[in-house]
Design a protein around this motif. Structure first.
Motif, PDB file in Angstrom:
ATOM      1  N   ALA A 194      -4.100  -3.003   1.078  1.00  0.00           N
ATOM      2  CA  ALA A 194      -4.462  -3.792  -0.098  1.00  0.00           C
ATOM      3  C   ALA A 194      -5.278  -5.016   0.286  1.00  0.00           C
ATOM      4  N   ARG A 195      -4.849  -5.694   1.324  1.00  0.00           N
ATOM      5  CA  ARG A 195      -5.556  -6.908   1.747  1.00  0.00           C
ATOM      6  C   ARG A 195      -6.955  -6.583   2.261  1.00  0.00           C
ATOM      7  N   ASP A 196      -7.110  -5.450   2.918  1.00  0.00           N
ATOM      8  CA  ASP A 196      -8.438  -5.038   3.376  1.00  0.00           C
ATOM      9  C   ASP A 196      -9.389  -4.836   2.202  1.00  0.00           C
ATOM     10  N   LEU A 197      -8.846  -4.523   1.026  1.00  0.00           N
ATOM     11  CA  LEU A 197      -9.652  -4.316  -0.168  1.00  0.00           C
ATOM     12  C   LEU A 197      -9.784  -5.583  -1.005  1.00  0.00           C
ATOM     13  N   GLY A 198      -9.297  -6.700  -0.482  1.00  0.00           N
ATOM     14  CA  GLY A 198      -9.430  -7.979  -1.172  1.00  0.00           C
ATOM     15  C   GLY A 198      -8.294  -8.303  -2.118  1.00  0.00           C
ATOM     16  N   LEU A 199      -7.215  -7.543  -2.074  1.00  0.00           N
ATOM     17  CA  LEU A 199      -6.071  -7.773  -2.944  1.00  0.00           C
ATOM     18  C   LEU A 199      -4.975  -8.522  -2.186  1.00  0.00           C
ATOM     19  N   ALA A 200      -4.557  -9.642  -2.713  1.00  0.00           N
ATOM     20  CA  ALA A 200      -3.460 -10.382  -2.102  1.00  0.00           C
ATOM     21  C   ALA A 200      -2.145  -9.649  -2.354  1.00  0.00           C
ATOM     22  N   VAL A 201      -1.181  -9.886  -1.478  1.00  0.00           N
ATOM     23  CA  VAL A 201       0.166  -9.315  -1.627  1.00  0.00           C
ATOM     24  C   VAL A 201       1.162 -10.428  -1.352  1.00  0.00           C
ATOM     25  N   HIS A 202       1.795 -10.912  -2.418  1.00  0.00           N
ATOM     26  CA  HIS A 202       2.759 -12.008  -2.286  1.00  0.00           C
ATOM     27  C   HIS A 202       4.173 -11.609  -2.683  1.00  0.00           C
ATOM     28  N   SER A 203       4.317 -10.497  -3.400  1.00  0.00           N
ATOM     29  CA  SER A 203       5.611 -10.167  -3.995  1.00  0.00           C
ATOM     30  C   SER A 203       5.880  -8.669  -3.890  1.00  0.00           C
ATOM     31  N   ALA A 204       7.148  -8.311  -3.778  1.00  0.00           N
ATOM     32  CA  ALA A 204       7.537  -6.904  -3.718  1.00  0.00           C
ATOM     33  C   ALA A 204       8.987  -6.759  -4.120  1.00  0.00           C
TER      34      ALA A 204
END
Length: 315
Positions: free
Chosen positions: A100-110
């Protein structure tokens, strides 16, 4: 930097201790819910908060993620979402977050496995400590405890025990630099003894220093409550919000399994005033807002429509 920053943790905690501010926020709990046509007519012309970091809960695209996660994440990014909330905290989530991060999407929650808190005594079950280790590896800010199975939530004693264990898990998460959030459905609003609900217990027993709320406005509304009123009541105890719209005419339903599939609507097509909800979220210091739609005949089209509506309201 975001145009609509959330309150710093210290400020949010101070706010919780300020009885005067809490009283002011709870003074006007009644806020009418409007249909989409009324929302459009009421626009004040101000850009909506959170669009610079708007998220999508990937449960919306669970089938597509199973078939082709990279293509699905690319579609999410292309639609204009800025981050994703993961469905699980496990070994696979490490690779998924990197993708996801490689595609420019942040990941803060799961979302964590709910059984780690609700039913921790089962053999070979999920473990809070391992969950926190994985969350650190993924690089999360929020760990979400998001469900309770029916057999684990049918008495107030069970609910009180869950609240105590959530506080303990939240303390561990805080020590690791993260926050534990509880995500509601509608079952929490059913009275278990004729007068007290699980949500009442959670509001009373959750330690605001260790357990926050991720308020799902759809489930609050279908559970018989005004989401905006709950937001004013809980105020700085809410760190995340799920933006999920509800079809007009659906009554109160406390059994999540009995909700019709078409009750879940794209943002802007239901009865919830999402622009008002987002603006109120910014006022009370909510950190993140995530679009979600549990059921859709065409989930990719639905998530595009939802963010399109929000962008139109900010034009």
């Amino acid at each position: 930097m975001s145009k609509h920053p959330s309150l710093p943790v210290a400020s949010r905690r101070s706010f919780l201790r300020d009885a005067g501010a809490a009283a002011a926020l709870t003074a006007g709990l009644a806020s009418p819910l409007r249909a989409w046509a009324d929302q459009a007519a009421k626009s004040d012309g101000q850009p909506l908060p959170y669009l610079d970091r708007i998220g999508l809960q990937l449960y919306t695209l669970r089938n597509q993620m199973k078939d082709d996660p990279k293509a699905t994440l690319q579609a999410v990014a292309d639609a204009g979402y800025r981050q994703v909330e993961l469905m699980n905290i496990d070994d696979d989530a490490i690779d998924l977050a990197a993708m996801a991060r490689d595609l420019g999407l942040a990941v803060h929650s799961a979302f964590m496995n709910w059984q780690a808190v609700a039913t921790p005594d089962q053999s070979n079950g999920p473990d809070v400590d391992r969950t926190i280790e994985l969350a650190e590896t993924i690089g999360l800010r929020h760990i979400v405890f998001g469900y309770i199975g029916k057999n684990a939530r049918d008495t107030l004693d069970k609910i009180r025990g869950i609240a105590d264990r959530a506080n303990a898990a939240g303390e561990k998460a805080r020590s690791a630099g993260m926050r534990l959030c509880y995500h509601n459905h509608s079952f929490e609003f059913a009275k278990l003894d004729g007068k007290t609900t699980a949500f009442d217990v959670f509001v009373k027993k959750f330690d605001p220093q260790t357990v926050e709320f991720e308020l799902d406005v759809f489930w609050a509304k279908i559970g018989g409550h005004d989401p905006e009123a709950l937001m004013r009541q809980l105020a700085a105890r809410i760190s995340q919000v799920h933006l999920k719209d509800l079809k007009k005419g659906v009554g109160t339903i406390h059994d999540e399994g009995a909700v019709p599939k078409d009750a879940f609507q794209e943002v802007g097509d239901g009865v919830l005033d999402m622009p008002a909800i987002m603006k109120l979220a910014a006022k009370i210091g909510v950190d993140q807002c995530h679009v979600e739609q549990d059921q859709s005949p065409d989930p990719i089209a639905s998530v595009k429509q939802s963010i399109g509506y929000l962008n139109e309201r900010s034009a």
